[in-house]
Design an enzyme around this catalytic site. Structure first.
Site, PDB file in Angstrom:
ATOM      1  N   SER A  22     -14.443 -15.265 -51.819  1.00 60.79           N
ATOM      2  CA  SER A  22     -15.052 -15.435 -53.090  1.00 60.79           C
ATOM      3  C   SER A  22     -14.326 -15.467 -54.176  1.00 60.79           C
ATOM      4  CB  SER A  22     -15.897 -14.034 -52.909  1.00 60.79           C
ATOM      5  OG  SER A  22     -15.179 -12.896 -53.008  1.00 60.79           O
ATOM      6  N   ASN A 109     -16.591  -1.806 -51.895  1.00 58.24           N
ATOM      7  CA  ASN A 109     -17.981  -1.491 -51.939  1.00 58.24           C
ATOM      8  C   ASN A 109     -18.536  -0.656 -53.150  1.00 58.24           C
ATOM      9  OD1 ASN A 109     -17.909  -2.482 -49.441  1.00 58.24           O
ATOM     10  ND2 ASN A 109     -18.642  -0.817 -48.274  1.00 58.24           N
ATOM     11  N   THR A 154     -56.823 -25.360 -76.501  1.00 61.77           N
ATOM     12  CA  THR A 154     -57.369 -24.622 -75.127  1.00 61.77           C
ATOM     13  C   THR A 154     -57.459 -25.892 -73.956  1.00 61.77           C
ATOM     14  OG1 THR A 154     -59.624 -24.285 -75.311  1.00 61.77           O
ATOM     15  CG2 THR A 154     -58.043 -22.632 -76.088  1.00 61.77           C
ATOM     16  N   HIS A 155     -57.122 -25.610 -72.857  1.00 59.44           N
ATOM     17  CA  HIS A 155     -57.140 -26.710 -71.676  1.00 59.44           C
ATOM     18  C   HIS A 155     -56.763 -28.086 -72.278  1.00 59.44           C
ATOM     19  CE1 HIS A 155     -60.287 -24.014 -70.074  1.00 59.44           C
ATOM     20  NE2 HIS A 155     -60.726 -23.730 -71.233  1.00 59.44           N
ATOM     21  N   LYS A 282     -34.632 -46.076 -77.731  1.00 60.32           N
ATOM     22  CA  LYS A 282     -35.078 -45.015 -77.236  1.00 60.32           C
ATOM     23  C   LYS A 282     -34.318 -43.667 -78.041  1.00 60.32           C
ATOM     24  CE  LYS A 282     -37.645 -43.713 -74.867  1.00 60.32           C
ATOM     25  NZ  LYS A 282     -37.529 -43.612 -73.316  1.00 60.32           N
ATOM     26  N   ASN A 284     -34.562 -39.710 -76.982  1.00 63.07           N
ATOM     27  CA  ASN A 284     -35.220 -38.885 -76.095  1.00 63.07           C
ATOM     28  C   ASN A 284     -35.110 -37.450 -76.348  1.00 63.07           C
ATOM     29  OD1 ASN A 284     -36.033 -41.113 -74.630  1.00 63.07           O
ATOM     30  ND2 ASN A 284     -34.179 -41.296 -73.617  1.00 63.07           N
ATOM     31  N   TYR A 316     -23.899  -1.040 -47.550  1.00 60.48           N
ATOM     32  CA  TYR A 316     -23.194  -2.215 -47.818  1.00 60.48           C
ATOM     33  C   TYR A 316     -23.475  -3.429 -46.699  1.00 60.48           C
ATOM     34  CZ  TYR A 316     -20.234  -5.936 -49.338  1.00 60.48           C
ATOM     35  OH  TYR A 316     -19.709  -7.223 -49.751  1.00 60.48           O
ATOM     36  N   GLN A 321     -22.668  -9.998 -51.091  1.00 60.93           N
ATOM     37  CA  GLN A 321     -21.560 -11.116 -51.824  1.00 60.93           C
ATOM     38  C   GLN A 321     -22.738 -12.162 -52.315  1.00 60.93           C
ATOM     39  OE1 GLN A 321     -17.732 -11.800 -50.520  1.00 60.93           O
ATOM     40  NE2 GLN A 321     -18.235 -13.917 -50.509  1.00 60.93           N
ATOM     41  N   LYS A 324     -23.621 -12.705 -56.618  1.00 63.70           N
ATOM     42  CA  LYS A 324     -23.034 -12.927 -57.850  1.00 63.70           C
ATOM     43  C   LYS A 324     -23.229 -14.433 -58.338  1.00 63.70           C
ATOM     44  CE  LYS A 324     -19.433 -10.256 -55.993  1.00 63.70           C
ATOM     45  NZ  LYS A 324     -20.351  -9.696 -55.207  1.00 63.70           N
TER      46      LYS A 324
HETATM   47  N1  ARG Z   1     -16.723  -9.969 -52.164  1.00 60.66           N
HETATM   48  C1  ARG Z   1     -17.283  -8.843 -51.654  1.00 60.66           C
HETATM   49  C2  ARG Z   1     -18.741  -8.678 -52.301  1.00 60.66           C
HETATM   50  O1  ARG Z   1     -19.009  -9.274 -53.412  1.00 60.66           O
HETATM   51  C3  ARG Z   1     -16.589  -7.779 -51.990  1.00 60.66           C
HETATM   52  C4  ARG Z   1     -17.003  -6.364 -51.274  1.00 60.66           C
HETATM   53  C5  ARG Z   1     -16.247  -6.575 -49.822  1.00 60.66           C
HETATM   54  N2  ARG Z   1     -16.616  -5.367 -49.002  1.00 60.66           N
HETATM   55  C6  ARG Z   1     -16.549  -5.480 -47.923  1.00 60.66           C
HETATM   56  N3  ARG Z   1     -16.705  -4.312 -47.076  1.00 60.66           N
HETATM   57  N4  ARG Z   1     -16.005  -6.360 -47.229  1.00 60.66           N
HETATM   58  O2  ARG Z   1     -19.376  -7.864 -51.882  1.00 60.66           O
END
Ligand code: ARG
Length: 498
Positions: A22, A109, A154-155, A282, A284, A316, A321, A324
């Site tokens: 990641s 975690n 309206t509408h 044009k 735009n 967890y 993951q 993000k």
């Molecule tokens: N990259 C992981 C996440 O975003 C970090 C936590 C990983 N924890 C684990 N027990 N593998 O969640």
């Protein structure tokens, strides 16, 4: 390097790395990871698990990693599984054996949950500051617009004239609710998960309250299982951003319509318009279209996140993951739209004569005619039917409505005067209504609301700068003000514009 090499023999298969690594996106959390680690080191020192000297070594190494990141010389290695691995790896390179003590009593975690809350707190306040900036543009344009008016719909059918200022501020109030939601989300997510460990806390004498204070969190978690598995704040943030996106999309859609030849209510500044690769004539409204178009993915991010969460058992799970990328993307996209749309609104040229001509249609005062009859004692339902009959007759017989009104014994001159240009909008006098008197009061209320929201944001931003506790690890960390202050100083959100 992985942080868990000891348990499994040999290298991770390439496909597994491809699926699970990641660092390409969670490097976004690096500064927060360092802040969390500094607080953790101070906590370990306070608990007597690290000597003051060891804490100093680690804090210095973390400071250097932060500096390397800030100056862009930090190198993420292909073997760094995630940002937490990368930071710990570099700390260990710098601090030698002491680096091996950094992760004591901590899990990725609670670490990643801490990082993401820190990131969200800062980023959502930044977004809110940019919403306020767009509201300021709307306010300025509303004030400049004076008594200009346009049809209210309206509408999508012309309904009653409204002041342009009233129309612009309608968007402004929707955005005020967005600011409110973003700040409320920040207030709710302001809880430290650090100290929850992998899921159950620790046998070591850690103090989650202490590290929470170090990071400027309002409180610590109540339940370690909840602390590491709670991503409500991500879902909430994604909802706030999706709804904000919906508001921006509606604004964009309107500018697409208004800038068309059919409407002709405004001309976009060249800097906020685009051309066509084939059609030389044009101009735009791509900014407005992207404001509208981006909203699809914002809504998608919200539904994706909720779907990821819905089947997860405590605590967890690696599924988390997936929190993000949607969050980072949603924040980035919304911010880009906010800025461009603010510029678009700031520079658009209104064509008030077109707006007013459209609003001065013969039936724009129809309800005023009915209300004149009401004032003279006719029950509204009868008045409505009478005016509707006149409108129908006017269309069927091709007779101007004003002539029929003039000739009607219950309406006459007083009725005909209501059809004069600009008269209907001037009669929308009730609080919150669309006419000049009510809008003048509304503008004052909007200015006050913006002041309140700016102060609310300011207080939260100041909290990011200020650490509630002094640095307690002797010799450790240089900045007075602790980890929160260092953290905020590196990444201060722009103060909301005054
Ligand atoms: N990259 C992981 C996440 O975003 C970090 C936590 C990983 N924890 C684990 N027990 N593998 O969640």
């Amino acid at each position: 390097m992985t942080l868990w090499q000891g348990r499994l023999a040999g290298e991770m298969a390439g496909e597994v790395a491809e699926l699970s690594v990641s660092v390409s996106f969670d490097s976004e959390l690096a500064i927060d990871d360092i802040a969390g680690s500094k607080a953790h080191v101070r906590g370990l020192a306070k608990a007597g698990i690290l000597s003051d000297e060891e804490a100093s070594v680690l804090l210095e190494a973390l400071g250097q990693v932060g500096a390397e990141l800030a100056s862009g010389i930090f190198v993420f290695l292909p073997t760094d599984e995630d940002v937490h691995t990368a930071v710990e790896r570099r700390v260990t390179e710098l601090a030698g054996d002491t680096g091996a003590k950094l992760h004591t009593g901590r899990s990725r975690n609670d670490q990643v949950a801490t990082d993401l809350r820190l990131w969200s707190r800062r980023s959502l306040l930044e977004v809110a500051g940019e919403v306020v900036a767009l509201q300021e543009v709307l306010l300025r344009r509303a004030t400049e617009a004076g008594d200009a008016y346009l049809p209210g719909y309206t509408h999508m059918q012309r309904a009653q004239p409204v002041l342009l200022a009233h129309h612009l501020l309608a968007h402004g109030w929707a955005l005020a609710r967005d600011v409110d939601r973003l700040v409320a989300t920040v207030e709710r997510l302001d809880v430290s998960p650090l100290g929850a460990g992998a899921l159950a806390g620790s046998s070591l004498p850690l103090d989650p309250d202490f590290v929470a204070e170090q990071l400027g969190f309002a409180s610590r978690f109540e339940n370690s299982l909840d602390a590491v598995s709670d991503r409500d704040f991500v879902a909430e943030a994604l909802f706030d951003l999706a709804l904000l996106g919906v508001h921006l999309s509606r604004m964009g859609e309107e500018m697409v319509l208004w800038s068309s030849e059919e409407w002709g209510f405004c001309t976009l500044a060249d800097a906020y318009a685009t051309g066509s690769s084939m059609l030389p004539q044009k101009k735009n409204p791509d900014v407005a279209e992207l404001a509208r178009g981006k909203t699809g993915r914002l809504v998608g991010h919200l539904t994706g996140m909720l779907t990821t969460l819905k089947g997860l058992p405590l605590a967890y799970n690696r599924d988390l993951q997936e929190d993000k990328e949607p969050l980072f993307d949603a924040v980035a996209q919304v911010r880009a739209v906010l800025r461009a749309l603010a510029g678009l609104y700031a520079t658009a040229e209104w064509h008030q004569e077109r707006m007013q001509a459209a609003a001065d249609g013969p039936t724009s005062a129809a309800v005023d005619l009915a209300e004149l009859l009401v004032a003279r004692g006719t029950p509204f339902r009868q008045a409505h039917a009478l005016v509707a009959g006149l409108v129908r007759e006017s269309i069927a017989r091709h007779v101007p409505l004003v002539e029929l009104v003039q000739a009607h014994p219950d309406l006459g001159d007083a009725g005909a005067q209501l059809l004069e240009p600009g008269v209907p909008v001037s009669r929308r006098t009730t609080p919150g209504g669309a006419g000049p008197v009510a809008v003048a009061e509304q503008v004052e209320r909007f200015v006050r609301r913006l002041d309140v929201d700016r102060s609310r944001l300011e207080i939260h931003v100041q909290t990011l700068y200020a650490s509630p506790v002094p640095d307690t690890a002797p010799g450790a960390g240089s900045a007075p003000g602790g980890a929160a202050a260092e953290h905020a100083a590196g990444h201060a959100p722009p103060p909301p514009r005054a």
